[in-house]
Design a protein around this motif. Structure first.
Motif, PDB file in Angstrom:
ATOM      1  N   VAL A 278       0.274  49.486 -19.824  1.00 11.89           N
ATOM      2  CA  VAL A 278      -0.154  48.499 -18.499  1.00 11.89           C
ATOM      3  C   VAL A 278       1.823  47.633 -18.636  1.00 11.89           C
ATOM      4  N   THR A 279       2.892  48.223 -19.100  1.00 12.19           N
ATOM      5  CA  THR A 279       3.656  47.221 -19.094  1.00 12.19           C
ATOM      6  C   THR A 279       4.621  47.813 -18.373  1.00 12.19           C
ATOM      7  N   SER A 280       4.582  49.027 -18.575  1.00 19.35           N
ATOM      8  CA  SER A 280       4.978  50.346 -17.787  1.00 19.35           C
ATOM      9  C   SER A 280       5.279  50.433 -16.065  1.00 19.35           C
ATOM     10  N   VAL A 281       3.555  50.273 -15.785  1.00 22.34           N
ATOM     11  CA  VAL A 281       2.831  50.467 -14.554  1.00 22.34           C
ATOM     12  C   VAL A 281       3.341  49.288 -13.992  1.00 22.34           C
ATOM     13  N   PHE A 282       3.488  47.568 -14.552  1.00 23.29           N
ATOM     14  CA  PHE A 282       3.709  46.489 -13.998  1.00 23.29           C
ATOM     15  C   PHE A 282       4.361  46.759 -13.815  1.00 23.29           C
TER      16      PHE A 282
ATOM     17  N   LEU B 246      11.697  42.130 -13.206  1.00 23.82           N
ATOM     18  CA  LEU B 246      10.650  40.758 -12.818  1.00 23.82           C
ATOM     19  C   LEU B 246       9.527  41.202 -12.753  1.00 23.82           C
ATOM     20  N   GLY B 247       9.269  43.003 -12.895  1.00 23.95           N
ATOM     21  CA  GLY B 247       7.180  43.817 -13.174  1.00 23.95           C
ATOM     22  C   GLY B 247       6.809  44.225 -14.761  1.00 23.95           C
ATOM     23  N   THR B 248       8.488  44.046 -15.926  1.00 23.01           N
ATOM     24  CA  THR B 248       8.215  43.763 -16.916  1.00 23.01           C
ATOM     25  C   THR B 248       8.121  43.187 -17.248  1.00 23.01           C
ATOM     26  N   CYS B 249       8.447  41.492 -17.086  1.00 22.99           N
ATOM     27  CA  CYS B 249       8.236  40.479 -17.335  1.00 22.99           C
ATOM     28  C   CYS B 249       5.962  40.074 -17.449  1.00 22.99           C
ATOM     29  N   THR B 250       5.935  40.175 -16.151  1.00 21.44           N
ATOM     30  CA  THR B 250       4.511  40.711 -15.946  1.00 21.44           C
ATOM     31  C   THR B 250       4.064  41.402 -17.023  1.00 21.44           C
ATOM     32  N   GLY B 251       4.348  42.578 -16.567  1.00 21.88           N
ATOM     33  CA  GLY B 251       3.282  43.126 -17.784  1.00 21.88           C
ATOM     34  C   GLY B 251       3.333  42.858 -19.115  1.00 21.88           C
ATOM     35  N   LEU B 252       4.686  42.597 -19.725  1.00 20.89           N
ATOM     36  CA  LEU B 252       4.286  41.751 -20.837  1.00 20.89           C
ATOM     37  C   LEU B 252       3.072  40.472 -20.800  1.00 20.89           C
ATOM     38  N   VAL B 253       3.005  39.954 -20.246  1.00 17.77           N
ATOM     39  CA  VAL B 253       2.810  39.078 -20.407  1.00 17.77           C
ATOM     40  C   VAL B 253       1.198  39.579 -20.292  1.00 17.77           C
ATOM     41  N   THR B 254       0.673  40.165 -19.676  1.00 13.94           N
ATOM     42  CA  THR B 254      -0.221  40.463 -18.919  1.00 13.94           C
ATOM     43  C   THR B 254      -1.153  41.298 -20.210  1.00 13.94           C
ATOM     44  N   ALA B 255       0.084  42.510 -21.150  1.00 12.42           N
ATOM     45  CA  ALA B 255      -0.266  43.702 -22.156  1.00 12.42           C
ATOM     46  C   ALA B 255      -0.687  42.854 -22.966  1.00 12.42           C
ATOM     47  N   PHE B 256       0.244  42.195 -23.755  1.00 11.01           N
ATOM     48  CA  PHE B 256       1.479  41.316 -25.126  1.00 11.01           C
ATOM     49  C   PHE B 256       0.565  39.956 -24.854  1.00 11.01           C
TER      50      PHE B 256
ATOM     51  N   ALA C 268      -1.970  36.078 -14.674  1.00 10.79           N
ATOM     52  CA  ALA C 268      -0.665  36.481 -14.870  1.00 10.79           C
ATOM     53  C   ALA C 268       0.599  36.764 -13.484  1.00 10.79           C
ATOM     54  N   SER C 269      -0.548  37.750 -12.528  1.00  9.35           N
ATOM     55  CA  SER C 269       0.485  37.934 -11.552  1.00  9.35           C
ATOM     56  C   SER C 269       0.408  37.328 -10.883  1.00  9.35           C
ATOM     57  N   LEU C 270      -0.480  36.328 -10.550  1.00  4.38           N
ATOM     58  CA  LEU C 270      -0.525  35.143  -9.425  1.00  4.38           C
ATOM     59  C   LEU C 270       0.222  34.026  -9.987  1.00  4.38           C
ATOM     60  N   GLY C 271       0.602  33.900 -11.630  1.00  4.96           N
ATOM     61  CA  GLY C 271       1.627  32.243 -12.306  1.00  4.96           C
ATOM     62  C   GLY C 271       2.459  33.107 -11.965  1.00  4.96           C
ATOM     63  N   MET C 272       3.163  35.086 -12.240  1.00  3.85           N
ATOM     64  CA  MET C 272       4.629  34.962 -11.772  1.00  3.85           C
ATOM     65  C   MET C 272       5.241  35.033 -10.240  1.00  3.85           C
ATOM     66  N   MET C 273       3.887  35.283  -9.569  1.00  2.00           N
ATOM     67  CA  MET C 273       4.107  34.794  -8.562  1.00  2.00           C
ATOM     68  C   MET C 273       4.906  33.767  -7.879  1.00  2.00           C
ATOM     69  N   GLY C 274       4.059  32.920  -7.893  1.00  2.00           N
ATOM     70  CA  GLY C 274       4.831  31.350  -8.369  1.00  2.00           C
ATOM     71  C   GLY C 274       6.622  31.116  -8.790  1.00  2.00           C
ATOM     72  N   ILE C 275       6.457  31.425 -10.237  1.00  2.00           N
ATOM     73  CA  ILE C 275       7.389  31.560 -11.007  1.00  2.00           C
ATOM     74  C   ILE C 275       8.539  32.329  -9.815  1.00  2.00           C
ATOM     75  N   VAL C 276       8.491  33.188  -9.504  1.00  2.00           N
ATOM     76  CA  VAL C 276       9.784  33.720  -8.972  1.00  2.00           C
ATOM     77  C   VAL C 276       9.622  33.720  -7.412  1.00  2.00           C
ATOM     78  N   HIS C 277       8.621  33.122  -7.009  1.00  2.00           N
ATOM     79  CA  HIS C 277       8.793  32.646  -5.586  1.00  2.00           C
ATOM     80  C   HIS C 277      10.074  31.378  -5.358  1.00  2.00           C
ATOM     81  N   GLY C 278       9.773  30.413  -6.544  1.00  2.00           N
ATOM     82  CA  GLY C 278      10.111  30.030  -6.780  1.00  2.00           C
ATOM     83  C   GLY C 278      11.556  29.325  -6.911  1.00  2.00           C
ATOM     84  N   LEU C 279      12.295  30.768  -7.825  1.00  2.00           N
ATOM     85  CA  LEU C 279      13.537  30.994  -8.161  1.00  2.00           C
ATOM     86  C   LEU C 279      14.240  31.699  -7.005  1.00  2.00           C
ATOM     87  N   ALA C 280      13.406  32.018  -6.226  1.00  2.00           N
ATOM     88  CA  ALA C 280      14.165  32.665  -4.907  1.00  2.00           C
ATOM     89  C   ALA C 280      14.919  31.840  -4.240  1.00  2.00           C
TER      90      ALA C 280
END
Length: 333
Positions: free
Chosen positions: A225-229, A114-124, A132-144
């Motif tokens: 950037v992708t790796s740090v996420f 999931l962190g890699t997905c956030t990093g890819l969206v941010t970087a690429f 990007a991370s705010l959107g991912m927060m909503g997506i992941v919370h919904g998936l949970a």
């Protein structure tokens, strides 16, 4: 670079790091001194242990957050990622009957993915990390919530509680070292070494300090950037192990608010929101300070609203110290 120049640069970095940690460390010392005399139950071994264990989850999250902020980004999805990892891990143990070590590996793998997905969206995708991370927060919370059907996942093996309540060298008649504290120490040491002793860590500082200069010097910005996420997500999965073990259930709402606590711990500990400056020791101090404040408020009978107001004020003061304090001046010179 001449030896004298390298020594001066190293001395400057050390001075900036000490400057960032000095304020929160001094405040933590004064707060502990005040609570020692004003709250008799504060200095007991049980209470100190409780502060450490409670701070461990946020401190682990904050280690990854620190690396992200140093690179000039921010990760608002860590709380939701931690909750999702906890749900996935809990369901794997309850429904698939996997062992606790396999479940722990599943949690960390989910977090890294999931962190890699956030990093890819941010970087690429060239989308600001905040969005990007705010959107991912909503997506992941919904998936949970969809994965758990919005129901807490219980029925976990009794042996799994060792991560949250177990102690090394502990026994019926003596206190030991909480495994949660040891897990925090392991994560902190690993990230600290990665940031300060590897080329990857130096690239993050360079990107956060001056993104364009880092690009012109040949640093691969997108992959860094992708790796740090990915690291931030991995640590969110690691934090989920401690969190679920302590709660004995996995909940989709377990991480609500922890993304802000992780940012607060990093900032209070001297990591600059402007990027390019910070470190893990200060972050650990920041996390302990935040939970010491909460513990002190509880001992004094203050409400959660008082806790939030005090912690918010501490964060604002930390940002002002970062913006106008001696560390920022040294970093500019």
């Amino acid at each position: 670079m001449p030896l004298a120049g390298r020594q001066a640069g190293a001395l400057q970095r050390i001075t900036v790091g000490i400057s960032g940690m000095l304020a929160p460390l001094s405040f933590l010392f004064l707060l502990c001194l005040y609570l020692y005399f004003d709250a008799p139950n504060f200095a007991t071994r049980g209470n100190i242990k409780q502060i450490v264990v409670q701070a461990a989850v946020v401190a682990i999250l904050a280690c990854g957050q620190t690396a992200v902020i140093i690179s000039g980004n921010i990760d608002l999805s860590v709380g939701a990622v931690m909750a999702f990892c906890g749900v996935a891990m809990g369901m794997a143990m309850r429904d698939l009957q996997v062992g606790i070590w396999t479940a722990a590996a599943i949690s960390m793998a989910c977090g890294a993915a999931l962190g890699t997905c956030t990093g890819l969206v941010t970087a690429f995708g060239r989308i600001p990390a905040f969005i990007a991370s705010l959107g991912m927060m909503g997506i992941v919370h919904g998936l949970a919530g969809m994965l758990s059907h919005s129901v807490n996942v219980g029925g976990l093996p009794d042996a799994f509680s060792v991560f949250g309540y177990g102690e090394l060298f502990g026994g019926d008649s003596r206190d030991g070292i909480p495994y949660a504290a040891l897990m925090l120490a392991g994560a902190a040491v690993a990230v600290h070494i990665a940031l300060t002793r590897t080329a990857w860590g130096r690239r993050l500082f360079a990107i956060g300090g001056n993104r364009e200069a880092a690009r012109l010097s040949g640093i691969r910005l997108r992959w860094s950037v992708t790796s740090v996420f990915a690291l931030s997500g991995l640590l969110a999965g690691f934090a989920a192990i401690v969190n679920v073990s302590r709660a004995s259930v996995a909940s989709k709402d377990a991480g609500i608010g922890l993304e802000l606590d992780s940012v607060a711990a990093a900032v209070v500990g001297g990591t600059s929101l402007f990027g390019g400056q910070g470190g893990i020791p200060g972050t650990i101090i920041g996390a302990v300070l935040i939970y010491t404040i909460r513990n002190g408020c509880a001992l004094k009978g203050l409400s959660p609203d008082h806790q939030r107001a005090i912690i918010g004020a501490v964060v604002v003061l930390a940002v002002l110290y970062d913006r106008f304090g001696p560390g920022r001046k040294l970093a500019r010179d």
